[in-house]
Design an enzyme around this catalytic site. Structure first.
Site, PDB file in Angstrom:
ATOM      1  N   GLY A  98      98.577  37.837  -3.708  1.00 33.55           N
ATOM      2  CA  GLY A  98      98.264  38.799  -4.770  1.00 33.55           C
ATOM      3  C   GLY A  98      96.800  38.751  -5.174  1.00 33.55           C
ATOM      4  O   GLY A  98      96.162  37.698  -5.103  1.00 33.55           O
ATOM      5  N   ARG A 105     100.387  39.343   2.576  1.00 30.74           N
ATOM      6  CA  ARG A 105     101.255  38.195   2.309  1.00 30.74           C
ATOM      7  C   ARG A 105     101.894  37.587   3.555  1.00 30.74           C
ATOM      8  O   ARG A 105     102.833  36.807   3.436  1.00 30.74           O
ATOM      9  CB  ARG A 105     102.373  38.616   1.338  1.00 30.74           C
ATOM     10  CG  ARG A 105     101.909  38.827  -0.086  1.00 30.74           C
ATOM     11  CD  ARG A 105     103.065  38.755  -1.053  1.00 30.74           C
ATOM     12  NE  ARG A 105     102.666  39.049  -2.414  1.00 30.74           N
ATOM     13  CZ  ARG A 105     102.154  38.144  -3.252  1.00 30.74           C
ATOM     14  NH1 ARG A 105     102.004  36.903  -2.858  1.00 30.74           N
ATOM     15  NH2 ARG A 105     101.817  38.486  -4.474  1.00 30.74           N
ATOM     16  N   ASP A 158     101.466  28.929  -1.719  1.00 32.60           N
ATOM     17  CA  ASP A 158     102.000  29.145  -0.370  1.00 32.60           C
ATOM     18  C   ASP A 158     100.875  29.292   0.657  1.00 32.60           C
ATOM     19  O   ASP A 158     100.945  28.727   1.753  1.00 32.60           O
ATOM     20  CB  ASP A 158     102.882  30.403  -0.337  1.00 32.60           C
ATOM     21  CG  ASP A 158     104.199  30.177  -1.073  1.00 32.60           C
ATOM     22  OD1 ASP A 158     104.676  29.032  -1.084  1.00 32.60           O
ATOM     23  OD2 ASP A 158     104.749  31.143  -1.637  1.00 32.60           O
ATOM     24  N   LYS A 192      93.534  30.230  -5.698  1.00 30.43           N
ATOM     25  CA  LYS A 192      93.598  31.562  -6.320  1.00 30.43           C
ATOM     26  C   LYS A 192      95.004  31.843  -6.826  1.00 30.43           C
ATOM     27  O   LYS A 192      95.965  31.514  -6.147  1.00 30.43           O
ATOM     28  CB  LYS A 192      93.234  32.603  -5.257  1.00 30.43           C
ATOM     29  CG  LYS A 192      93.490  34.021  -5.645  1.00 30.43           C
ATOM     30  CD  LYS A 192      94.426  34.783  -4.705  1.00 30.43           C
ATOM     31  CE  LYS A 192      95.831  34.325  -4.720  1.00 30.43           C
ATOM     32  NZ  LYS A 192      96.798  35.176  -4.033  1.00 30.43           N
ATOM     33  N   THR A 193      95.169  32.373  -7.948  1.00 31.34           N
ATOM     34  CA  THR A 193      96.375  33.063  -8.422  1.00 31.34           C
ATOM     35  C   THR A 193      96.252  33.277  -9.921  1.00 31.34           C
ATOM     36  O   THR A 193      95.927  32.344 -10.673  1.00 31.34           O
ATOM     37  CB  THR A 193      97.713  32.353  -8.106  1.00 31.34           C
ATOM     38  OG1 THR A 193      98.761  33.122  -8.718  1.00 31.34           O
ATOM     39  CG2 THR A 193      97.823  30.920  -8.590  1.00 31.34           C
ATOM     40  N   ASP A 229      98.624  33.581 -11.722  1.00 29.49           N
ATOM     41  CA  ASP A 229      99.768  32.908 -12.341  1.00 29.49           C
ATOM     42  C   ASP A 229      99.412  31.560 -12.972  1.00 29.49           C
ATOM     43  O   ASP A 229     100.155  31.057 -13.805  1.00 29.49           O
ATOM     44  CB  ASP A 229     100.875  32.674 -11.309  1.00 29.49           C
ATOM     45  CG  ASP A 229     101.501  33.976 -10.834  1.00 29.49           C
ATOM     46  OD1 ASP A 229     101.028  35.045 -11.268  1.00 29.49           O
ATOM     47  OD2 ASP A 229     102.445  33.932 -10.034  1.00 29.49           O
ATOM     48  N   TYR A 253     108.193  49.953 -34.301  1.00 28.62           N
ATOM     49  CA  TYR A 253     108.681  49.598 -32.958  1.00 28.62           C
ATOM     50  C   TYR A 253     108.683  48.089 -32.721  1.00 28.62           C
ATOM     51  O   TYR A 253     107.777  47.383 -33.160  1.00 28.62           O
ATOM     52  CB  TYR A 253     107.769  50.191 -31.864  1.00 28.62           C
ATOM     53  CG  TYR A 253     107.713  51.693 -31.842  1.00 28.62           C
ATOM     54  CD1 TYR A 253     108.876  52.452 -31.716  1.00 28.62           C
ATOM     55  CD2 TYR A 253     106.489  52.353 -31.935  1.00 28.62           C
ATOM     56  CE1 TYR A 253     108.806  53.844 -31.678  1.00 28.62           C
ATOM     57  CE2 TYR A 253     106.414  53.737 -31.903  1.00 28.62           C
ATOM     58  CZ  TYR A 253     107.584  54.474 -31.778  1.00 28.62           C
ATOM     59  OH  TYR A 253     107.518  55.835 -31.747  1.00 28.62           O
ATOM     60  N   MET A 278     103.151  39.145 -16.063  1.00 30.81           N
ATOM     61  CA  MET A 278     103.232  38.548 -14.732  1.00 30.81           C
ATOM     62  C   MET A 278     103.196  37.033 -14.786  1.00 30.81           C
ATOM     63  O   MET A 278     102.794  36.447 -15.787  1.00 30.81           O
ATOM     64  CB  MET A 278     102.106  39.054 -13.848  1.00 30.81           C
ATOM     65  CG  MET A 278     102.600  40.026 -12.826  1.00 30.81           C
ATOM     66  SD  MET A 278     101.353  40.402 -11.612  1.00 30.81           S
ATOM     67  CE  MET A 278     102.205  41.747 -10.780  1.00 30.81           C
ATOM     68  N   ARG A 316      95.080  42.230 -12.480  1.00 26.22           N
ATOM     69  CA  ARG A 316      94.795  41.455 -11.264  1.00 26.22           C
ATOM     70  C   ARG A 316      93.478  41.833 -10.581  1.00 26.22           C
ATOM     71  O   ARG A 316      92.967  41.073  -9.770  1.00 26.22           O
ATOM     72  CB  ARG A 316      95.929  41.620 -10.251  1.00 26.22           C
ATOM     73  CG  ARG A 316      97.245  41.052 -10.739  1.00 26.22           C
ATOM     74  CD  ARG A 316      98.183  40.762  -9.607  1.00 26.22           C
ATOM     75  NE  ARG A 316      98.308  41.846  -8.649  1.00 26.22           N
ATOM     76  CZ  ARG A 316      99.120  41.819  -7.605  1.00 26.22           C
ATOM     77  NH1 ARG A 316      99.885  40.766  -7.410  1.00 26.22           N
ATOM     78  NH2 ARG A 316      99.179  42.829  -6.765  1.00 26.22           N
TER      79      ARG A 316
HETATM   80  P1  FBP Z   1     100.002  35.155  -5.864  1.00 31.57           P
HETATM   81  O1  FBP Z   1     100.890  34.007  -6.178  1.00 31.57           O
HETATM   82  O2  FBP Z   1      99.948  35.497  -4.442  1.00 31.57           O
HETATM   83  O3  FBP Z   1      98.634  34.960  -6.447  1.00 31.57           O
HETATM   84  O4  FBP Z   1     100.573  36.448  -6.583  1.00 31.57           O
HETATM   85  C1  FBP Z   1     100.998  36.401  -7.893  1.00 31.57           C
HETATM   86  C2  FBP Z   1     101.566  37.698  -8.381  1.00 31.57           C
HETATM   87  O5  FBP Z   1     100.579  38.453  -9.036  1.00 31.57           O
HETATM   88  C3  FBP Z   1     102.749  37.414  -9.300  1.00 31.57           C
HETATM   89  O6  FBP Z   1     102.331  37.258 -10.618  1.00 31.57           O
HETATM   90  C4  FBP Z   1     103.639  38.602  -9.040  1.00 31.57           C
HETATM   91  O7  FBP Z   1     104.985  38.308  -9.241  1.00 31.57           O
HETATM   92  C5  FBP Z   1     103.401  38.909  -7.606  1.00 31.57           C
HETATM   93  O8  FBP Z   1     102.091  38.489  -7.327  1.00 31.57           O
HETATM   94  C6  FBP Z   1     103.552  40.364  -7.271  1.00 31.57           C
HETATM   95  O9  FBP Z   1     103.462  40.524  -5.902  1.00 31.57           O
HETATM   96  P2  FBP Z   1     103.037  41.857  -5.161  1.00 31.57           P
HETATM   97  O10 FBP Z   1     101.555  41.964  -5.271  1.00 31.57           O
HETATM   98  O11 FBP Z   1     103.447  41.600  -3.755  1.00 31.57           O
HETATM   99  O12 FBP Z   1     103.741  42.977  -5.822  1.00 31.57           O
END
Ligand code: FBP
Length: 552
Positions: free
Chosen positions: A80, A144, A175, A201-202, A204, A242, A249, A426
């Site tokens: 991602g 991926r 991964d 990188k991520t 998350d 509301y 994410m 992102r």
């Molecule tokens: P990475 O772990 O590859 O950095 O991706 C994280 C992420 O952004 C998650 O937060 C999310 O669930 C997923 O990618 C979404 O994946 P895609 O880009 O394949 O829709």
């Protein structure tokens, strides 16, 4: 291509790098303080890259490099998108050029596929200059595909040899860095003379440990989401009508939700790791939400914000067990299952699961049960971004409130709106923190290659200090690995870092959350600032500052 004013301004921003990277460096080897479990298996699987020391660049007297000739390097962006990826590439480019101006950088296109299928482009100064400090991975694209077979490695080797590439940098999450390590081991084993370096990188934030302070992109993404949540809080405090259910994410860990909660002080923030530790069910979660909605309604507040981590569903213990069985079943019956008509898939699953899981699956709301059997990603992960937990929670909350209204326990008004913030953050322009961090990571990756290192992750520590004092080095990837069940088999993988419930950030959150729930204590962080006073523009993530005891 027409550019925005900010794009023009950002491409000329000069990332700050640690002082140590500016001068002559030597490498200091340090012992690893703590190792993960499963070391015996990891040692067997990685005989050539296991047991390496942690590296730190220190001031040197004489140049300590192995290549004085031009050094060709390849780079892959994997998984991602995360803000700052372009800066890793820019740092890498500037670093190899500083070693020898004839060095060349090749980008493999659309992730690991580019390496396997020999799709690449040379990244020249003109190209790099267009992407400095700009978000996205579009300079070469990302993908991926899992690099795992000998055939893939051998195909990759052909093109690496053809381009005379000495080092390959894989920019990715847990991964992808696992794959980087497997590839490093294989190339070492066959004496291919190609080094492989990973880069953390991520968005998350779950690729972190004692030695990796944070994964890049987390800071920017959280700042973008916090701005948006802050804006929503301003809106809901203005109209007061509301409840906003906001999914954030974070495929597995709840770091993003926690960081945003600390930045915006919402009424509710669910932390998946706590749900798991307390063995909570979906009903328990809904009960907690309705309790707070009722308490606020009694004060006349029929509005609020609820942060929901994207990975929640996999952390609810009963559903986790169900998902594990579904994963095994779908792995072993993939072809057969794909031939079943959509309308019959749910019943097919009900009839083929163990009795206990079949009953749990059958009782789930139909939309959720269908979302749980959607295609897995190439690493075998369920694609939680496609599961609409926020909508599910709204429906279940509404149902419960209607019942309570009938029995006179609830007299408020409940109107809910749902949001999912993920893709919005992102590819944002990286914050100054991520711009500097990523550029430095790229710079270090080249230095590691130049010093003949392989199987390492590029690392920068001490990042809450001024950039000049940041520390640079490399972490052996095998030290982060343990054995996990994937696609029905035990595999070596980098351990995902979950939110620590005894950690300072979570403890600070729980000390405040009851107050935030009932009264309205919103914070409105506003948009990321790129130019201006350092206390506004250069702040690191809040969780990191709390972890280091700099905020209490
Ligand atoms: P990475 O772990 O590859 O950095 O991706 C994280 C992420 O952004 C998650 O937060 C999310 O669930 C997923 O990618 C979404 O994946 P895609 O880009 O394949 O829709």
């Amino acid at each position: 291509m027409k550019k925005s004013a900010l794009q023009i301004a950002r491409t000329s921003y000069e990332p700050k790098i640690p002082k140590i990277l500016k001068g002559v460096v030597e490498i200091q080897e340090n012992k690893i303080a703590k190792l993960n479990s499963d070391q015996i298996e990891i040692k067997k699987l990685f005989p050539n890259t296991y047991g390496l020391p942690v590296l730190q660049f220190v001031e040197g007297i004489k140049k300590h490099t192995h290549y004085s000739d031009p050094i060709n390097v390849g780079v892959i962006l994997s998984g991602g998108q995360a803000p700052g990826g372009h800066n890793v590439i820019a740092g890498l480019f500037d670093s190899i050029k500083s070693i020898n101006s004839s060095s060349r950088l090749y980008g493999f296109l659309m992730g690991p596929d580019g390496l396997i299928n020999h799709k690449y482009k040379e990244l020249t100064k003109n190209i790099i200059d267009e992407y400095r400090n700009v978000g996205g991975f579009d300079i070469i694209g990302s993908g991926r595909t899992k690099l795992e077979s000998k055939e893939q490695f051998d195909e990759g080797l052909k093109i690496l040899k053809k381009l005379n590439i000495k080092g390959l940098v894989i920019v990715g999450g847990d991964d992808s860095n696992t794959n980087a390590c497997v590839l490093a081991e294989y190339y070492k084993q066959i004496s291919a003379n190609i080094q492989v370096i990973g880069c953390p990188k991520t968005i998350d934030g779950d690729l972190k440990n004692e030695m990796i302070e944070t994964s890049f992109g987390f800071d920017t993404a959280c700042k973008v989401y916090s701005e948006m949540i802050g804006n929503i809080q301003k809106d809901c405090n203005s109209s007061r009508k509301y409840w906003h259910f906001i999914k954030l994410m974070g495929r597995s860990a709840s770091h993003i939700a926690l960081e945003c909660a600390l930045q915006v002080q919402p009424n509710i923030c669910i932390i998946s790791e706590e749900v798991m530790a307390k063995n909570q069910s979906l009903d328990d979660i809904v009960q907690n939400i309705t309790d707070i909605i009722i308490k606020r309604a009694n004060k006349g507040y029929n509005f609020g914000t609820i942060l929901i981590p994207e990975g929640l569903i996999e952390f609810i213990p009963t559903i986790k067990v169900l998902i594990n069985e579904l994963n095994e079943y779908l792995t072993h019956h993939e072809v057969e299952f794909k031939c079943i008509e959509f309308s019959k898939q749910r019943d097919h699953i009900i009839n083929n699961l163990s009795k206990k899981n079949s009953a749990i699956y059958k009782n789930l709301p139909e939309t959720l049960s269908r979302q749980l059997i959607l295609d897995r990603d190439p690493h075998g992960n369920i694609q939680v971004s496609l599961i609409e937990t926020e909508k599910l929670l709204v429906e279940m909350t509404k149902e419960r409130l209607i019942k309570m209204a009938k029995s006179g326990e609830y007299t408020g008004k409940f109107t809910a709106l749902t949001h999912f913030f993920g893709y919005e953050g992102r590819c944002a322009y990286p914050s100054n923190y991520d711009s500097n961090y990523c550029y430095s990571l790229g710079y270090v990756a080249a230095k590691l290659i130049n010093n003949k290192k392989t199987g390492y992750m590029s690392a920068i520590f001490n990042t809450t200090a001024p950039t000049s004092e940041w520390i640079a080095g490399g972490i052996p990837i095998t030290t982060m690995m343990n054995m996990e069940r994937r696609h029905g088999e035990m595999k070596p993988v980098i351990k995902k870092a979950l939110v620590k419930l005894d950690g300072a950030p979570f403890q600070l959150f729980i000390s405040q959350r009851d107050k935030w729930a009932i009264s309205t204590n919103y914070i409105y962080p506003g948009p990321i600032q790129y130019f201006g006073p350092s206390e506004i523009c250069d702040q690191p993530p809040k969780t990191l500052q709390i972890e280091k005891g700099e905020i209490r």
